[in-house]
Design a protein around this motif. Structure first.
Motif, mmCIF file in Angstrom:
data_model
loop_
_atom_site.group_PDB
_atom_site.id
_atom_site.type_symbol
_atom_site.label_atom_id
_atom_site.label_comp_id
_atom_site.label_asym_id
_atom_site.label_seq_id
_atom_site.Cartn_x
_atom_site.Cartn_y
_atom_site.Cartn_z
ATOM 1 N N CYS A 123 4.116 9.345 2.295
ATOM 2 C CA CYS A 123 3.433 10.510 2.851
ATOM 3 C C CYS A 123 3.046 11.466 1.726
ATOM 4 O O CYS A 123 3.816 11.671 0.782
ATOM 5 C CB CYS A 123 4.345 11.209 3.857
ATOM 6 S SG CYS A 123 3.656 12.706 4.590
ATOM 7 N N ALA A 124 1.873 12.062 1.844
ATOM 8 C CA ALA A 124 1.366 12.964 0.808
ATOM 9 C C ALA A 124 2.218 14.213 0.653
ATOM 10 O O ALA A 124 2.247 14.824 -0.406
ATOM 11 C CB ALA A 124 -0.082 13.361 1.121
ATOM 12 N N LYS A 128 0.837 -1.190 0.000
ATOM 13 C CA LYS A 128 0.000 0.000 0.000
ATOM 14 C C LYS A 128 0.879 1.250 0.000
ATOM 15 O O LYS A 128 1.988 1.232 0.529
ATOM 16 C CB LYS A 128 -0.916 0.021 1.234
ATOM 17 C CG LYS A 128 -1.850 -1.170 1.345
ATOM 18 C CD LYS A 128 -2.680 -1.087 2.616
ATOM 19 C CE LYS A 128 -3.627 -2.272 2.741
ATOM 20 N NZ LYS A 128 -4.451 -2.187 3.981
ATOM 21 N N ALA A 129 0.343 2.318 -0.573
ATOM 22 C CA ALA A 129 1.097 3.571 -0.611
ATOM 23 C C ALA A 129 0.136 4.725 -0.812
ATOM 24 O O ALA A 129 -1.019 4.546 -1.220
ATOM 25 C CB ALA A 129 2.130 3.557 -1.737
ATOM 26 N N THR A 130 0.625 5.920 -0.519
ATOM 27 C CA THR A 130 -0.140 7.123 -0.821
ATOM 28 C C THR A 130 0.769 8.130 -1.497
ATOM 29 O O THR A 130 1.983 7.952 -1.593
ATOM 30 C CB THR A 130 -0.771 7.721 0.459
ATOM 31 O OG1 THR A 130 -1.741 8.713 0.086
ATOM 32 C CG2 THR A 130 0.288 8.372 1.352
ATOM 33 N N LEU A 137 -3.217 10.658 4.563
ATOM 34 C CA LEU A 137 -2.126 11.592 4.852
ATOM 35 C C LEU A 137 -0.786 10.869 4.760
ATOM 36 O O LEU A 137 0.164 11.375 4.155
ATOM 37 C CB LEU A 137 -2.300 12.190 6.246
ATOM 38 C CG LEU A 137 -3.554 13.025 6.467
ATOM 39 C CD1 LEU A 137 -3.596 13.532 7.904
ATOM 40 C CD2 LEU A 137 -3.622 14.189 5.493
ATOM 41 N N PHE A 138 -0.695 9.713 5.394
ATOM 42 C CA PHE A 138 0.473 8.859 5.229
ATOM 43 C C PHE A 138 0.063 7.411 5.446
ATOM 44 O O PHE A 138 -0.900 7.121 6.153
ATOM 45 C CB PHE A 138 1.632 9.256 6.157
ATOM 46 C CG PHE A 138 1.345 9.210 7.628
ATOM 47 C CD1 PHE A 138 1.581 8.062 8.375
ATOM 48 C CD2 PHE A 138 0.868 10.335 8.292
ATOM 49 C CE1 PHE A 138 1.343 8.020 9.736
ATOM 50 C CE2 PHE A 138 0.620 10.313 9.659
ATOM 51 C CZ PHE A 138 0.860 9.151 10.389
ATOM 52 N N THR A 139 0.777 6.512 4.782
ATOM 53 C CA THR A 139 0.439 5.089 4.799
ATOM 54 C C THR A 139 1.665 4.276 5.195
ATOM 55 O O THR A 139 2.744 4.459 4.623
ATOM 56 C CB THR A 139 -0.061 4.627 3.413
ATOM 57 O OG1 THR A 139 -1.302 5.275 3.120
ATOM 58 C CG2 THR A 139 -0.267 3.118 3.377
#
Length: 334
Positions: A169-170, A135-137, A159-161
């Motif tokens: 992190c975004a 998973k990621a953002t 916001l962060f994963t």
């Protein structure tokens, strides 16, 4: 009294040109406060760049760095290895990963170092295969590009994963929430002291969704309208008919048209088209997908249909827009 369970932790920050000064400040300020309040156990922080020379921020300001990439890579093994490696780059867009950075990331992963990727540095991890099956953002402006480019990554609007030993992190102020989460893992009491000094009521949980312009616009509209726009956003590749959307929202087509007109000053299908065009604009701007792939991903039957609609909305065709962007990149490199 603050005590780090593992002794004094080491944090290495790798700055990539175009990084956000706000993101860098959100890293350094909390750790700086921690060092002043608890000098005996606060993490040490070092800053590196690829060349070892000053890295240039998105505002054009240079920031001096202590190490170059080779020295950073050599430090990843042994007693002086950092516990956390933070990649700080531009907030939005995709980037062509530097092979030397990718190699360094593999060494960091092999050494068991926690990696934190801010903004578009998530592309480095994706290209290195360190997010495969995970998973990621990314910043909301780049989420669709990340989804279309890496089908083997579950892309989240957060916001962060955290996934495995990697945190994405975004960017921007979300970095502060990520760093506060890291400090909380060291000491909840220390995190409280830092949060009070920064006048933070409470750091946001990483799972909190990012709010983009459209999402903010929909906060106060009726539930059926939010449900309709949500269905549209989830079905860009194969657009739904107005009748299907109305049935999904348990309302009539006419009532749905009234809701869009009253609250969003547009028609349902015009809103839907603008959503798809916004996604197409992101894919044209931030990826190397060919226009046929962009058309398929955004529900346009042909490239010519996409181009016609795109030009009506943005005054340029997708090809013209991409050439314009390429020209700016070329001129900035001179």
């Amino acid at each position: 009294m603050f005590e780090s369970s593992d002794g004094s932790l080491k944090i290495s920050v790798l700055l990539l040109d175009g990084f956000s000064m706000l993101a860098l400040g959100s890293i350094l300020e909390p750790f700086g406060l921690l060092a002043r309040e608890y000098p005996e156990g606060a993490p040490s922080v070092s800053i590196s760049s690829i060349t070892g020379k000053a890295a240039t921020s998105d505002t054009g300001l240079p920031v001096s760095c202590e190490l170059g990439l080779r020295a950073l890579a050599d430090s990843l093994e042994g007693a002086e290895a950092p516990d956390h490696l933070i990649l700080c780059g531009a907030t939005t867009g995709c980037t062509e990963p530097d092979a030397s950075v990718t190699a360094m990331l593999h060494r960091a992963q092999k050494a068991g170092i926690s990696i934190h990727a801010i903004g578009n540095t998530v592309w480095y991890l994706a290209e290195a295969g360190q997010l495969t099956g995970g998973k990621a953002t990314a910043h909301w402006h780049s989420l669709s590009a990340l989804k279309e480019s890496y089908f083997d990554i579950e892309v989240e609007n957060t916001l962060f994963t955290k996934w495995g030993g990697v945190t994405t992190c975004a960017g921007e102020l979300a970095v502060l929430d990520m760093i506060m989460d890291l400090i909380s893992g060291i000491s909840a009491d220390a995190a409280g002291v830092v949060a009070r000094h920064l006048i933070m009521q409470s750091p946001r949980d990483g799972k909190v969704p990012q709010i983009c312009q459209r999402a903010e616009q929909l906060l106060s509209v009726p539930q059926k309208l939010r449900k309709a726009t949500g269905a549209m956003a989830q079905n860009l590749e194969e657009p739904l008919r107005l009748r299907e959307i109305a049935q999904y929202c348990d309302t009539s087509e006419r009532q749905l048209e009234r809701l869009f007109s009253r609250h969003l000053r547009t028609s349902p299908m015009r809103y839907y088209t603008e959503l798809r065009l916004a996604r197409a604009h992101q894919l044209v701007s931030q990826t190397n997908l060919d226009l046929n792939e962009v058309a398929i991903a955004t529900g346009f039957s042909t490239v010519s249909t996409l181009s016609r609609q795109f030009r009506a909305n943005y005054a340029l065709t997708p090809s013209q827009h991409r050439r314009k962007l390429d020209g700016r990149v070329a001129s900035s490199a001179v």
